[in-house]
Design an enzyme around this catalytic site. Structure first.
Site, PDB file in Angstrom:
ATOM      1  N   LYS A 118       0.853  -1.184   0.000  1.00 57.89           N
ATOM      2  CA  LYS A 118       0.000   0.000   0.000  1.00 57.89           C
ATOM      3  C   LYS A 118       0.886   1.229   0.000  1.00 57.89           C
ATOM      4  O   LYS A 118       2.004   1.178   0.515  1.00 57.89           O
ATOM      5  CB  LYS A 118      -0.866   0.018   1.268  1.00 57.89           C
ATOM      6  CG  LYS A 118      -2.097   0.874   1.136  1.00 57.89           C
ATOM      7  CD  LYS A 118      -3.114   0.161   0.283  1.00 57.89           C
ATOM      8  CE  LYS A 118      -4.510   0.632   0.456  1.00 57.89           C
ATOM      9  NZ  LYS A 118      -5.439  -0.388  -0.001  1.00 57.89           N
TER      10      LYS A 118
HETATM   11  N1  GLU Z   1      -7.080  -0.023  -3.426  1.00 62.07           N
HETATM   12  C1  GLU Z   1      -7.839  -1.202  -3.672  1.00 62.07           C
HETATM   13  C2  GLU Z   1      -7.829  -2.111  -2.457  1.00 62.07           C
HETATM   14  O1  GLU Z   1      -7.590  -1.684  -1.371  1.00 62.07           O
HETATM   15  C3  GLU Z   1      -7.405  -1.880  -4.940  1.00 62.07           C
HETATM   16  C4  GLU Z   1      -5.977  -2.326  -4.961  1.00 62.07           C
HETATM   17  C5  GLU Z   1      -5.532  -2.859  -6.309  1.00 62.07           C
HETATM   18  O2  GLU Z   1      -6.305  -2.900  -7.233  1.00 62.07           O
HETATM   19  O3  GLU Z   1      -4.347  -3.216  -6.389  1.00 62.07           O
HETATM   20  O4  GLU Z   1      -8.137  -3.266  -2.549  1.00 62.07           O
END
Ligand code: GLU
Length: 429
Positions: A118
């Site tokens: 993240k």
């Molecule tokens: N931000 C989204 C999540 O927390 C998508 C992450 C992604 O597609 O890599 O799942």
């Protein structure tokens, strides 16, 4: 003005609930259930790599501000690191670290070959111009250039970012390496290799999971009364799809307040209103204004927190009346509130399952990019439905077999798969 937000981070307030400690508590519970080796638990409790970079940005008025940008890579045992980039004032390194860990379990639970990561910058994107946001995004990307890549770490949108930021990231990365690399990000515009259906994917996944949970209770979406906290990318897509499936969305909110309508809101009209009105949903049609706190405790069948973490806590959990809670946000229910809800028999559909639709379609985007074959939206939505329903069924089965709550069942499946891969791969050296 020169300020270093590196030094403003993480000043705990008295009511502070550390998101990383919460994430580790869920991991420890799953480890106990799985009877995991202590060494494996130790490895999985720590992110593999934590990067914080300074982002000097020239504001439109000529002043320079230095922002802190984070990227936490929790685990790449099953494949490249994967996870969104968040622009929100509440971003901290601990939060990003917790969310990176959640991504690891989410991808493993859904059976997609990724690890977890993240990223985030503690800004309110509404306070920056588009040009400033572009400069911030490009500098952040170039600072991370050695840490990301289509086989290494693949960012995607999260709260406060969208396809637009992914296009800037893809372009910055590509210019730096000297050739176009669409696979470095997912959730990008269709014009540069994005997938159809990606924008609505998280909301669509929420709809599938709520639908399945209702079916298991002998009910259906038709006429079901639903309250949704958050009307951003996830909340508004879930609202629209649930409305189209016959549910009554009786309340929604944004950071600036919510609205209630006993007979159900006209979601397509509300979406159009919210798109015009920077202040959110308040003032729409014949509706009663309500606060975010009131929304959470409304009499309804399904409550969908689709905004921030720690919204349902020990302070308000006893007033929550819904019998199903679908965590469209990450971590909207605190650990203690979760225990109280489970003991009351409320069905809590955990975040790593309920909001996995986004990363599932990110994976489908990556697959399409690797094979140079792009699908129509119907096919994307079908594949998404199949993966979501399959994961839901596995969680229910695990919960029944082991007589454990859904969150622990989901964690047990996700953590168990990563732990198995770790022990099969072995430790280097
Ligand atoms: N931000 C989204 C999540 O927390 C998508 C992450 C992604 O597609 O890599 O799942």
């Amino acid at each position: 003005m020169v300020s270093s937000s590196l030094h403003q981070l993480e000043v705990p307030t008295p009511a502070y609930i550390c998101p990383y400690d919460q994430a580790c508590s869920y991991l420890e519970e799953a480890a106990k259930e799985l009877k995991l080796d202590q060494g494996i638990l130790e490895v999985l409790s720590h992110p593999r790599k934590v990067v914080t970079v300074s982002i000097p940005v020239k504001r439109d008025n000529g002043q320079v501000q230095v922002l802190a940008g984070h990227r936490v890579q929790h685990c790449d045992i099953l494949g490249p690191y994967k996870g969104g980039i968040r622009y929100h004032p509440a971003v901290t390194l601990r939060e990003v670290s917790a969310l990176a860990m959640l991504m690891t379990w989410k991808c493993a639970l859904l059976g997609i070959p990724y690890g977890g990561a993240k990223g985030g910058i503690a800004i309110d994107p509404k306070l920056y111009s588009v040009d400033e946001l572009e400069r911030i995004t490009r500098r952040y990307t170039s600072e991370l250039i050695k840490d990301i890549g289509p086989a290494v770490d693949i960012p995607a949108p999260d709260m406060g970012t969208s396809a637009r930021e992914m296009a800037w990231m893809m372009d910055t990365y590509s210019v730096n390496v000297g050739h176009a690399v669409p696979g470095v990000v997912t959730g990008k515009p269709i014009s540069i290799g994005g997938s159809r259906g990606r924008e609505m994917a998280t909301g669509r996944g929420v709809m599938f999971i709520v639908r399945e949970a209702l079916i298991d209770k002998g009910q259906s979406l038709v006429g079901t009364r639903i309250a949704i906290q958050g009307f951003g990318n996830v909340g508004s897509a879930a609202a629209l799809l649930l409305h189209q499936a016959g549910a009554k969305v009786i309340a929604v909110s944004t950071g600036s307040g919510g609205i209630f309508c006993e007979d159900g809101l006209d979601i397509p009209a509300l979406k159009a209103y919210a798109a015009q009105n920077r202040k959110g949903v308040v003032g729409f049609g014949q509706t009663t204004p309500i606060s975010n706190a009131e929304l959470l405790t409304l009499p309804c069948d399904v409550l969908i927190p689709a905004a921030l973490e720690n919204q349902i806590t020990e302070d308000n959990v006893n007033q929550v009346q819904a019998s199903i809670i679908a965590e469209a946000a990450n971590g909207p229910v605190t650990l203690v509130a979760n225990q109280l809800l489970e003991s009351r028999g409320v069905t809590v559909l955990p975040d790593i399952l309920a909001n996995a639709g986004g990363v599932v379609v990110s994976y489908l985007e990556w697959v399409q990019g690797l094979s140079y074959v792009f699908w129509d939206e119907e096919r994307v939505n079908k594949e998404l439905e199949q993966l979501m329903v399959q994961a839901y069924r596995q969680v229910i089965q695990k919960s029944l077999d082991r007589q454990i709550p859904l969150r622990l069942a989901a964690y047990t499946l996700g953590v168990g798969r990563v732990a198995k891969a770790l022990s099969d791969r072995g430790l280097y050296p």
